[in-house]
Design a protein around this motif. Structure first.
Motif, mmCIF file in Angstrom:
data_model
loop_
_atom_site.group_PDB
_atom_site.id
_atom_site.type_symbol
_atom_site.label_atom_id
_atom_site.label_comp_id
_atom_site.label_asym_id
_atom_site.label_seq_id
_atom_site.Cartn_x
_atom_site.Cartn_y
_atom_site.Cartn_z
ATOM 1 N N ILE A 47 31.387 -23.627 57.571
ATOM 2 C CA ILE A 47 30.329 -23.196 58.491
ATOM 3 C C ILE A 47 29.074 -22.956 57.678
ATOM 4 O O ILE A 47 29.076 -22.130 56.760
ATOM 5 C CB ILE A 47 30.720 -21.907 59.239
ATOM 6 N N PRO A 48 27.975 -23.659 57.967
ATOM 7 C CA PRO A 48 26.720 -23.424 57.231
ATOM 8 C C PRO A 48 26.218 -21.997 57.443
ATOM 9 O O PRO A 48 26.553 -21.335 58.433
ATOM 10 C CB PRO A 48 25.752 -24.444 57.849
ATOM 11 N N VAL A 49 25.388 -21.527 56.508
ATOM 12 C CA VAL A 49 24.843 -20.171 56.593
ATOM 13 C C VAL A 49 23.328 -20.219 56.515
ATOM 14 O O VAL A 49 22.741 -21.212 56.079
ATOM 15 C CB VAL A 49 25.383 -19.281 55.453
ATOM 16 N N LYS A 92 29.820 -33.367 52.344
ATOM 17 C CA LYS A 92 30.982 -33.155 51.495
ATOM 18 C C LYS A 92 30.632 -32.262 50.306
ATOM 19 O O LYS A 92 29.489 -32.195 49.869
ATOM 20 C CB LYS A 92 31.519 -34.497 50.993
ATOM 21 N N GLY A 93 31.638 -31.562 49.821
ATOM 22 C CA GLY A 93 31.456 -30.726 48.645
ATOM 23 C C GLY A 93 32.778 -30.546 47.932
ATOM 24 O O GLY A 93 33.766 -31.208 48.233
ATOM 25 N N TYR A 114 32.038 -30.340 56.076
ATOM 26 C CA TYR A 114 31.672 -30.079 57.468
ATOM 27 C C TYR A 114 30.829 -31.252 57.943
ATOM 28 O O TYR A 114 30.348 -32.062 57.135
ATOM 29 C CB TYR A 114 30.958 -28.741 57.656
ATOM 30 N N TYR A 115 30.693 -31.371 59.247
ATOM 31 C CA TYR A 115 29.922 -32.466 59.825
ATOM 32 C C TYR A 115 28.639 -31.903 60.421
ATOM 33 O O TYR A 115 28.649 -30.927 61.160
ATOM 34 C CB TYR A 115 30.734 -33.210 60.886
ATOM 35 N N GLU A 116 27.536 -32.547 60.086
ATOM 36 C CA GLU A 116 26.240 -32.061 60.535
ATOM 37 C C GLU A 116 26.100 -32.109 62.042
ATOM 38 O O GLU A 116 25.454 -31.262 62.648
ATOM 39 C CB GLU A 116 25.139 -32.894 59.881
#
Length: 328
Positions: A47-49, A92-93, A114-116
């Protein structure tokens, strides 16, 4: 011309909402998307922050969950299927311990993802209509694209969502969406606001409005010559000078989609031309919504709405209620 049939059917349903497995139908969007599941999005995607305070955005899985909660509140007693989920633009990371490993040697446990962009659709098959001999099912869904959010902000900044309610054609899974069932830029600060906005949209939605717009389309027909003129004008529209476009109905479909419309005019099993080359506007509309499945997630819903706007303007031109540049 096929006889027109139009009726909304509320099928017998249990006393409480039931989430059932999604029907194994064709994809409602294709393009560069891949299919996934709500469980995978919830348990395997990061989940982006917000950068300034490291607080999480509303996750894609929470968005789907809030929508399903609103659906089950509004449509109590109906059959509700599990969400169909598709994603695109993977980010990806890797975990810090694997920072020096070649990509080919990374273990699954060392990868992050995660997918944008994400789009989902929830079908309610117990609410149906029939138009032009095709069964339509009420469908609700939305889009969450993190690229629309300002990640360099703090928690509490507006987050962007797209939400829709309309009908899905069960012959081809084409989406029928109209403006009053579409929030193109829903901005909220938290999950409670998001749930309430979706709930209010569903409560206010009048399904008959969309159905009344499409029920008359099988009664209007383009000749082969009119279809050829229309498609040629559609291709011309993309290259017109900006001032010339101001007086012409907007068309959001590009050459790729228009090429698909032309191809399926000859080949589509359900919506191709008649033997004499003519095509009614219901079939034309479905050729456009079918071609829209090749759109990317971020343009899919806008083009869905535009498809009906465009065909309605063609109908008005055939009626003589207005001059239509695409038919001149």
């Amino acid at each position: 011309m096929q006889p027109l049939t139009y009726a909304v059917e509320i099928l017998p349903a249990p006393s409480r909402p039931i989430l059932e497995q999604s029907s194994p139908s064709k994809a409602f969007i294709e393009a560069n998307t891949i299919i996934t599941t709500l469980d995978e999005v919830r348990h395997e995607h990061l989940i982006p922050v917000f950068v300034k305070d490291n607080e999480p955005l509303i996750s894609q899985s929470d968005f789907i969950g809030a929508t399903v909660d609103a659906i089950t509140d509004v449509f109590r007693g109906e059959h509700i299927l599990y969400p169909q989920v598709r994603v695109s633009h993977p980010i990806k990371g890797r975990i810090p311990e694997a920072k020096n490993k070649p990509a080919s040697q990374l273990q699954d446990s060392e990868k992050t993802l995660y997918y944008e962009r994400m789009i989902f659709a929830v079908e309610i098959p117990s609410i149906q209509a029939t138009v032009g001999g095709n069964t339509l099912s009420l469908t609700i869904g939305g889009i969450k694209a993190y690229n629309l959010d300002n990640l360099y902000n703090r928690k509490g900044a507006d987050e962007h969502f797209k939400v829709f309610i309309g009908f899905q054609n069960k012959v081809c899974t084409n989406m029928c969406v109209w403006t009053d069932g579409y929030m193109s830029d829903l901005r909220v600060k938290n999950l409670d606001q998001l749930h309430m906005a979706i709930y209010m949209m569903l409560r206010a939605y009048n399904q008959d409005n969309l159905l009344h717009r499409v029920e008359c389309l099988p009664n209007y027909t383009l000749s082969e010559q009119q279809f050829a003129l229309l498609l040629g004008r559609c291709r011309m529209y993309q290259h017109l000078p900006s001032p010339a476009k101001l007086t012409i109905p907007t068309l959001l479909f590009g050459d790729t989609q228009l090429g698909a419309v032309c191809k399926e005019y000859y080949r589509d099993e359900s919506f191709c031309r008649e033997a004499n080359g003519s095509i009614n506007l219901w079939r034309l509309y479905n050729l456009f919504t079918g071609a829209n499945k090749s759109s990317y997630i971020d343009t899919f819903l806008d083009r869905s709405v535009n498809a009906l706007q465009f065909v309605e303007q063609v109908r008005a031109g055939l009626d003589g209620h207005s001059t239509n540049w695409y038919l001149q």
